[in-house]
Design a protein around this motif. Structure first.
Motif, mmCIF file in Angstrom:
data_model
loop_
_atom_site.group_PDB
_atom_site.id
_atom_site.type_symbol
_atom_site.label_atom_id
_atom_site.label_comp_id
_atom_site.label_asym_id
_atom_site.label_seq_id
_atom_site.Cartn_x
_atom_site.Cartn_y
_atom_site.Cartn_z
ATOM 1 N N ASN A 171 24.850 57.441 38.006
ATOM 2 C CA ASN A 171 25.571 56.249 38.443
ATOM 3 C C ASN A 171 26.265 55.585 37.264
ATOM 4 O OD1 ASN A 171 25.358 53.064 38.822
ATOM 5 N ND2 ASN A 171 25.682 54.011 40.834
ATOM 6 N N PHE A 172 25.551 55.463 36.149
ATOM 7 C CA PHE A 172 26.102 54.842 34.952
ATOM 8 C C PHE A 172 27.286 55.655 34.435
ATOM 9 C CE2 PHE A 172 25.622 53.587 30.361
ATOM 10 C CZ PHE A 172 25.833 52.232 30.540
ATOM 11 N N ALA A 173 27.134 56.975 34.444
ATOM 12 C CA ALA A 173 28.207 57.864 33.995
ATOM 13 C C ALA A 173 29.450 57.700 34.865
ATOM 14 C CB ALA A 173 27.731 59.311 34.023
ATOM 15 N N ALA A 174 29.246 57.600 36.165
ATOM 16 C CA ALA A 174 30.375 57.421 37.075
ATOM 17 C C ALA A 174 31.103 56.107 36.784
ATOM 18 C CB ALA A 174 29.894 57.457 38.531
ATOM 19 N N MET A 175 30.354 55.064 36.447
ATOM 20 C CA MET A 175 30.966 53.775 36.104
ATOM 21 C C MET A 175 31.877 53.908 34.890
ATOM 22 S SD MET A 175 27.826 51.027 36.427
ATOM 23 C CE MET A 175 28.521 50.121 35.073
ATOM 24 N N LEU A 176 31.444 54.737 33.914
ATOM 25 C CA LEU A 176 32.200 54.895 32.674
ATOM 26 C C LEU A 176 33.237 56.017 32.742
ATOM 27 C CD1 LEU A 176 29.313 54.470 30.084
ATOM 28 C CD2 LEU A 176 31.027 52.776 30.750
ATOM 29 N N GLY A 177 33.162 56.840 33.781
ATOM 30 C CA GLY A 177 34.112 57.935 33.913
ATOM 31 C C GLY A 177 33.720 59.171 33.112
ATOM 32 N N ILE A 194 26.233 61.350 29.256
ATOM 33 C CA ILE A 194 25.420 60.148 29.050
ATOM 34 C C ILE A 194 24.034 60.542 28.548
ATOM 35 C CG2 ILE A 194 24.330 58.154 30.183
ATOM 36 C CD1 ILE A 194 27.396 57.892 29.762
ATOM 37 N N SER A 195 23.462 61.582 29.130
ATOM 38 C CA SER A 195 22.150 62.053 28.702
ATOM 39 C C SER A 195 22.169 62.477 27.234
ATOM 40 C CB SER A 195 21.709 63.227 29.582
ATOM 41 O OG SER A 195 20.494 63.761 29.122
ATOM 42 N N LEU A 254 35.356 52.266 24.507
ATOM 43 C CA LEU A 254 34.847 51.430 23.421
ATOM 44 C C LEU A 254 34.692 49.990 23.887
ATOM 45 C CD1 LEU A 254 33.948 51.068 20.515
ATOM 46 C CD2 LEU A 254 36.352 50.857 19.868
ATOM 47 N N ALA A 255 35.675 49.493 24.611
ATOM 48 C CA ALA A 255 35.603 48.123 25.134
ATOM 49 C C ALA A 255 34.462 47.997 26.146
ATOM 50 C CB ALA A 255 36.930 47.735 25.773
ATOM 51 N N GLN A 256 34.306 49.004 27.012
ATOM 52 C CA GLN A 256 33.223 48.968 28.003
ATOM 53 C C GLN A 256 31.862 48.973 27.313
ATOM 54 O OE1 GLN A 256 34.279 52.482 30.218
ATOM 55 N NE2 GLN A 256 34.980 51.286 31.966
ATOM 56 N N LEU A 257 31.698 49.862 26.335
ATOM 57 C CA LEU A 257 30.419 49.937 25.622
ATOM 58 C C LEU A 257 30.137 48.638 24.876
ATOM 59 C CD1 LEU A 257 30.575 53.582 24.245
ATOM 60 C CD2 LEU A 257 29.148 52.732 26.126
ATOM 61 N N ALA A 293 19.250 51.010 27.243
ATOM 62 C CA ALA A 293 18.894 49.642 27.633
ATOM 63 C C ALA A 293 19.990 49.028 28.498
ATOM 64 C CB ALA A 293 18.648 48.786 26.389
ATOM 65 N N ALA A 294 21.243 49.283 28.153
ATOM 66 C CA ALA A 294 22.356 48.742 28.934
ATOM 67 C C ALA A 294 22.403 49.358 30.325
ATOM 68 C CB ALA A 294 23.671 48.993 28.209
ATOM 69 N N ARG A 295 21.980 50.617 30.424
ATOM 70 C CA ARG A 295 21.963 51.307 31.727
ATOM 71 C C ARG A 295 20.947 50.664 32.647
ATOM 72 N NH1 ARG A 295 19.015 55.824 33.410
ATOM 73 N NH2 ARG A 295 18.372 56.377 31.305
ATOM 74 N N GLY A 296 19.875 50.124 32.073
ATOM 75 C CA GLY A 296 18.862 49.444 32.876
ATOM 76 C C GLY A 296 18.238 50.358 33.907
ATOM 77 N N THR A 297 18.228 49.906 35.148
ATOM 78 C CA THR A 297 17.598 50.680 36.218
ATOM 79 C C THR A 297 18.564 51.649 36.898
ATOM 80 O OG1 THR A 297 18.041 48.930 37.830
ATOM 81 C CG2 THR A 297 15.917 48.851 36.675
ATOM 82 N N ARG A 298 19.834 51.625 36.483
ATOM 83 C CA ARG A 298 20.795 52.556 37.070
ATOM 84 C C ARG A 298 20.458 53.982 36.648
ATOM 85 N NH1 ARG A 298 23.781 49.313 34.255
ATOM 86 N NH2 ARG A 298 25.047 47.694 35.100
#
Length: 90
Positions: free
Chosen positions: A32-38, A44-45, A69-72, A23-28
């Motif tokens: 892309n979402f994985a790259a944001m989190l490193g 992520i899958s 943890l802070a990002q999540l 849900a947090a990933r939304g339409t990304r």
């Protein structure tokens, strides 16, 4: 042997954490979402499907990652304790 039925493996059950992450990933895209989190798209899958859990959130990580943890926590709109509880439920 060609007529032997394939053995089906049980499907993992999506965890509350996986559903919240999706849900947090939304339409990304996962990539892309994985790259944001490193992390990798594959990671992520696996988190979303419930086949793996982020060990860094549980505190048993190969590399402690309080940033993740802070990002999540921020992405999911939950406290860090709530994120840990969700991950532990999986």
């Amino acid at each position: 042997m060609g007529n032997m039925p394939r053995r089906l493996l049980p499907r993992p059950h999506p965890s509350p954490f996986g559903a919240a992450l999706r849900a947090a990933r939304g339409t990304r895209s996962q990539a892309n979402f994985a790259a944001m989190l490193g992390y990798s798209q594959r990671t992520i899958s696996a988190w979303e499907r419930g086949t793996r859990r982020p060990s860094c959130v549980l505190g048993s990580a190969r590399r402690p990652d309080l940033v993740l943890l802070a990002q999540l926590s921020w992405l999911l709109g939950l406290s860090q304790g709530e994120v840990r509880a969700m991950v532990e439920e999986a």
